[in-house]
Design a protein around this motif. Structure first.
Motif, PDB file in Angstrom:
ATOM      1  N   GLN A  57      83.011   3.242   9.540  1.00  0.00           N
ATOM      2  CA  GLN A  57      81.792   3.162  10.259  1.00  0.00           C
ATOM      3  C   GLN A  57      80.812   4.327  10.315  1.00  0.00           C
ATOM      4  O   GLN A  57      80.704   4.818  11.369  1.00  0.00           O
ATOM      5  CB  GLN A  57      81.877   2.231  11.683  1.00  0.00           C
TER       6      GLN A  57
ATOM      7  N   ASN B  80      79.846   4.909  14.123  1.00  0.00           N
ATOM      8  CA  ASN B  80      80.090   3.671  14.898  1.00  0.00           C
ATOM      9  C   ASN B  80      78.700   3.222  15.449  1.00  0.00           C
ATOM     10  O   ASN B  80      78.696   2.623  16.522  1.00  0.00           O
ATOM     11  CB  ASN B  80      80.957   3.794  15.844  1.00  0.00           C
TER      12      ASN B  80
ATOM     13  N   LEU C 128      78.024  -2.064   7.003  1.00  0.00           N
ATOM     14  CA  LEU C 128      79.464  -1.643   7.770  1.00  0.00           C
ATOM     15  C   LEU C 128      80.277  -3.091   8.184  1.00  0.00           C
ATOM     16  O   LEU C 128      81.332  -3.184   8.456  1.00  0.00           O
ATOM     17  CB  LEU C 128      79.102  -0.996   9.111  1.00  0.00           C
TER      18      LEU C 128
END
Ligand code: ZN
Length: 155
Positions: A58, A74, A137
């Motif tokens: 990510q 993330n 992602l």
């Protein structure tokens, strides 16, 4: 410096969920460097996500030209407001264009490349690019959401 071949939409890897980075270290920095090198090797790219290099992590990088280039680790959209039609293309779907419904304004929480938490409030073009890259992602391509998808380049 490493320029990767950008994976295109026939490859099933682009449909997979990317994994969260648990420790931000030299390996994540290397991925960020490779993403920027590969992005800047394109003529038109404004953002790139790690799965487009075949790396299911990510991490995204963004350079719209309107703010300093940055990387997010993330990233998660925590609020979204409004609705906007966005005309999009993708480095992984080089011949496709289409209209996608996106949120107008979003708030994103993420880690920066040093591993520190950041919150980004975005609207306009930056908001669209963030939504597009964060979709990567999750294994989602803009052509999954776009109507119509055209193979012809409309100028
Ligand atoms: Zn894309």
């Amino acid at each position: 410096m490493a320029i990767f071949k950008i994976i295109t939409n026939e490859d099933p890897i682009l449909r997979k969920q990317s994994k969260k980075i648990t420790v931000v270290d030299d390996r994540s920095k290397k991925i960020i460097d490779d993403l920027f090198d590969t992005l800047y090797n394109t003529d038109t790219g404004v953002g790139l996500a790690a799965p487009q290099l075949g790396i299911l992590k990510q991490i995204i990088v963004i350079d719209t030209g309107e703010e300093e280039p940055f990387a997010l680790i993330n990233p998660e959209i925590i609020t979204s407001e409004g609705e906007k039609d966005s005309e999009e293309g993708c480095l992984s779907c080089p011949e496709d264009y289409g209209l996608v419904k996106r949120a107008e304004r979003i708030t994103v929480e993420a880690l920066n490349e040093d591993g520190n938490p950041v919150t980004i409030e975005a609207e306009g073009f930056l908001s669209i690019v963030l939504q597009h890259e964060i979709d990567h992602l999750k294994g989602i391509l803009f052509i999954d959401k776009a109507t119509p998808v055209t193979k012809d380049k409309q100028v």
